[in-house]
Design an enzyme around this catalytic site. Structure first.
Site, PDB file in Angstrom:
ATOM      1  N   SER A  27      10.383   6.449  15.625  1.00 51.95           N
ATOM      2  CA  SER A  27       9.114   6.005  16.224  1.00 51.95           C
ATOM      3  C   SER A  27       9.385   5.670  17.687  1.00 51.95           C
ATOM      4  CB  SER A  27       8.581   4.777  15.477  1.00 51.95           C
ATOM      5  OG  SER A  27       8.221   5.121  14.157  1.00 51.95           O
ATOM      6  N   LEU A  28       9.200   6.630  18.572  1.00 52.28           N
ATOM      7  CA  LEU A  28       9.586   6.472  19.975  1.00 52.28           C
ATOM      8  C   LEU A  28       8.443   5.879  20.817  1.00 52.28           C
ATOM      9  CD1 LEU A  28      11.918   6.938  21.939  1.00 52.28           C
ATOM     10  CD2 LEU A  28      10.946   9.190  22.430  1.00 52.28           C
ATOM     11  N   HIS A  29       7.381   6.636  21.010  1.00 50.61           N
ATOM     12  CA  HIS A  29       6.107   6.152  21.572  1.00 50.61           C
ATOM     13  C   HIS A  29       6.119   5.809  23.061  1.00 50.61           C
ATOM     14  CE1 HIS A  29       5.085   6.164  17.404  1.00 50.61           C
ATOM     15  NE2 HIS A  29       5.786   5.091  17.124  1.00 50.61           N
ATOM     16  N   SER A  34      11.853   6.948   8.426  1.00 52.65           N
ATOM     17  CA  SER A  34      11.416   6.684   9.793  1.00 52.65           C
ATOM     18  C   SER A  34      11.856   5.289  10.214  1.00 52.65           C
ATOM     19  CB  SER A  34       9.896   6.795   9.882  1.00 52.65           C
ATOM     20  OG  SER A  34       9.440   6.443  11.172  1.00 52.65           O
ATOM     21  N   CYS A  72      -1.802   6.777   9.888  1.00 54.37           N
ATOM     22  CA  CYS A  72      -0.570   6.236  10.456  1.00 54.37           C
ATOM     23  C   CYS A  72      -0.837   4.957  11.235  1.00 54.37           C
ATOM     24  CB  CYS A  72       0.049   7.284  11.377  1.00 54.37           C
ATOM     25  SG  CYS A  72       1.613   6.787  12.092  1.00 54.37           S
ATOM     26  N   GLY A 124       6.696  -1.723   6.649  1.00 58.64           N
ATOM     27  CA  GLY A 124       8.071  -2.178   6.776  1.00 58.64           C
ATOM     28  C   GLY A 124       8.966  -1.266   7.592  1.00 58.64           C
ATOM     29  N   GLU A 125      10.120  -1.793   7.967  1.00 59.63           N
ATOM     30  CA  GLU A 125      11.179  -1.068   8.664  1.00 59.63           C
ATOM     31  C   GLU A 125      12.258  -0.738   7.636  1.00 59.63           C
ATOM     32  OE1 GLU A 125      13.860   0.789  10.275  1.00 59.63           O
ATOM     33  OE2 GLU A 125      12.285   0.356  11.746  1.00 59.63           O
ATOM     34  N   CYS A 171       6.040  -6.530   7.501  1.00 59.09           N
ATOM     35  CA  CYS A 171       6.969  -5.794   8.358  1.00 59.09           C
ATOM     36  C   CYS A 171       7.803  -6.761   9.187  1.00 59.09           C
ATOM     37  CB  CYS A 171       6.214  -4.838   9.276  1.00 59.09           C
ATOM     38  SG  CYS A 171       7.307  -3.733  10.210  1.00 59.09           S
ATOM     39  N   CYS A 218       5.190  -4.205  16.290  1.00 57.06           N
ATOM     40  CA  CYS A 218       4.733  -3.163  17.193  1.00 57.06           C
ATOM     41  C   CYS A 218       3.245  -3.375  17.476  1.00 57.06           C
ATOM     42  CB  CYS A 218       4.976  -1.786  16.583  1.00 57.06           C
ATOM     43  SG  CYS A 218       6.726  -1.460  16.256  1.00 57.06           S
ATOM     44  N   CYS A 227       3.552   8.636   1.229  1.00 59.13           N
ATOM     45  CA  CYS A 227       4.022   7.677   2.221  1.00 59.13           C
ATOM     46  C   CYS A 227       4.277   6.355   1.514  1.00 59.13           C
ATOM     47  CB  CYS A 227       2.978   7.521   3.315  1.00 59.13           C
ATOM     48  SG  CYS A 227       3.452   6.375   4.629  1.00 59.13           S
ATOM     49  N   CYS A 278       0.398  -1.050  15.987  1.00 59.61           N
ATOM     50  CA  CYS A 278       0.446  -0.794  14.550  1.00 59.61           C
ATOM     51  C   CYS A 278      -0.249  -1.911  13.777  1.00 59.61           C
ATOM     52  CB  CYS A 278       1.902  -0.668  14.102  1.00 59.61           C
ATOM     53  SG  CYS A 278       2.092  -0.373  12.331  1.00 59.61           S
ATOM     54  N   GLU A 333       0.826  -1.195   0.000  1.00 59.38           N
ATOM     55  CA  GLU A 333       0.000   0.000   0.000  1.00 59.38           C
ATOM     56  C   GLU A 333       0.865   1.251   0.000  1.00 59.38           C
ATOM     57  OE1 GLU A 333      -2.525  -0.508   3.382  1.00 59.38           O
ATOM     58  OE2 GLU A 333      -3.997  -1.678   2.265  1.00 59.38           O
TER      59      GLU A 333
END
Length: 410
Positions: free
Chosen positions: A258-260, A236, A378, A204-205, A139, A143, A132, A146, A119
């Site tokens: 991406s801290l969170h 990111s 997101c 994905g990372e 991925c 997480c 994006c 997510c 996507e």
């Protein structure tokens, strides 16, 4: 604008695999190899690469016959061996706010492969258009907040497949010279390009597909083609610490983290990668990120989860942790998805959190949720690749096991 959906066509029982491959997305070196394959003399290749590059990436042509600066004989030879095809858009959704989400099917890699689906989301504003893009099918990470993290990794996307996402977007939006935007499309009205910024925040990372992302950025930022400056490209990461320095040295893009969470115990749950690279190591990599300055600040993404990470104490600890790092903090209202256990923080709680951060001297914009009605916001990206045949899944599982072993060996 109302929500519209183009339903995907029913897949063929046995996908047709063409012997010709597309040149779209290739690097300059990749185009030179293509020319070598059809016998173009080495002394000519640099010039011919420049011609192809201009037609493919500046003008976005879809047919070799349109390349009028190239002789008919070479055009015919190229057409016999290659195409300028883009990946297939199997579905398009348009949100009430103008956000567009495309489900893109990549070219088949074999007779039993329908083609990986990913996507890609376009987010228009008055003065900018942000695309994006995805870097993996599925991925690597899991997480818990997510939606994409609920789909396991299938494989990395190639450089060509990453670049092709931008090419699809610009083609669909009429964002090439002498093209027109589709009727009713919301695009920037400042006279610039419709796609002006790229964020690697899709599926994905990115830093677990380092080579593919690096090569794609080289193509995207080349000033003779797609010509998007590296400061308009943001990568990111959830915190792949060993690759953060190389990202700065080799790609020179903006960095987002991406801290969170502000405590390792909580981040271990929200972002399991934290067990390998805890917060202290991650922030040290940020402090030494090449080129970091007030003019090139690091963005810290912080999703607001009700009763989980949104207290005043969390806000104050976030400020303490980031002391000395040129940074801005994006507060992201959680975007619900089917089956999630989390809720979005109340709006007054988000505002209170933002106020604490702002008073400490950090920009702390609250990201306006976009595309929620089409699950394009997101953390919501998730493709249909899980519907692959059992045989294809078995083959991909073997690739996944090899990738996991490589990650574990770092």
């Amino acid at each position: 604008m109302t929500l519209s959906v183009l339903e995907p066509a029913a897949p063929a029982a046995e996908p047709v695999v063409t012997s010709r491959v597309s040149l779209v997305g290739r690097t300059r070196a990749g185009l030179a190899l293509a020319l070598a394959e059809i016998g173009v003399p080495e002394k000519e290749r640099r010039m011919r690469v420049g011609q192809l590059w201009n037609w493919i990436y500046h003008y976005g042509v879809r047919d070799f016959s349109a390349m009028t600066t190239i002789g008919k004989g070479l055009r015919a030879a190229l057409d016999e061996r290659f195409t300028l095809d883009l990946p297939e858009v199997t579905a398009e959704q348009v949100s009430t706010d103008g956000t567009r989400k495309w489900l893109i099917r990549m070219a088949s890699t074999g007779p039993r492969d329908r083609g990986a689906e990913i996507e890609c989301v376009y987010i228009p504003e008055v003065d900018r258009g942000t695309l994006c893009v995805s870097s993996q099918v599925g991925c690597t990470l899991t997480c818990t907040f997510c939606h994409t993290g609920t789909q396991r990794l299938v494989r990395n996307l190639t450089c060509e497949e990453i670049v092709a996402q931008l090419m699809v977007a610009r083609d669909r939006l009429g964002d090439f010279p002498n093209r027109s935007k589709p009727d009713g499309a919301f695009v920037p009205n400042d006279g610039g390009r419709f796609v002006s910024n790229i964020v690697f925040m899709g599926m994905g990372e990115p830093l677990y597909n380092f080579d593919g992302v690096r090569d794609a950025i080289d193509v995207i930022s080349d000033n003779e083609g797609l010509s998007l400056g590296r400061r308009r490209i943001t990568v990111s990461t959830s915190g792949v610490v060993p690759q953060i320095g190389p990202l700065g040295h080799e790609m020179g893009t903006m960095l987002a983290i991406s801290l969170h969470a502000v405590r390792d115990e909580l981040r271990n749950e929200l972002v399991p990668l934290n067990k390998k690279y805890p917060i202290a190591e991650l922030l040290e990599a940020c402090r030494t990120y090449p080129g970091v300055s007030n003019a090139k600040r690091i963005t810290f993404e912080y999703v607001m989860l009700k009763g989980v990470n949104d207290s005043d104490a969390d806000a104050r600890e976030l400020v303490r942790l980031l002391k000395g790092i040129p940074a801005k903090i994006n507060l992201i209202p959680f975007n619900p998805w089917p089956g999630t256990k989390y809720e979005c923080s109340d709006w007054d709680r988000i505002e209170r959190f933002s106020e604490i951060v702002f008073r400490a001297g950090y920009a702390s914009p609250v990201r306006t949720p976009r595309g929620r009605d089409i699950l394009a916001a997101c953390g919501q990206l998730k493709s249909e690749t899980e519907k692959l045949s059992a045989r294809a899944r078995l083959m991909l599982d073997q690739d996944e096991a090899a990738a996991a072993a490589a990650v574990a060996a770092e």
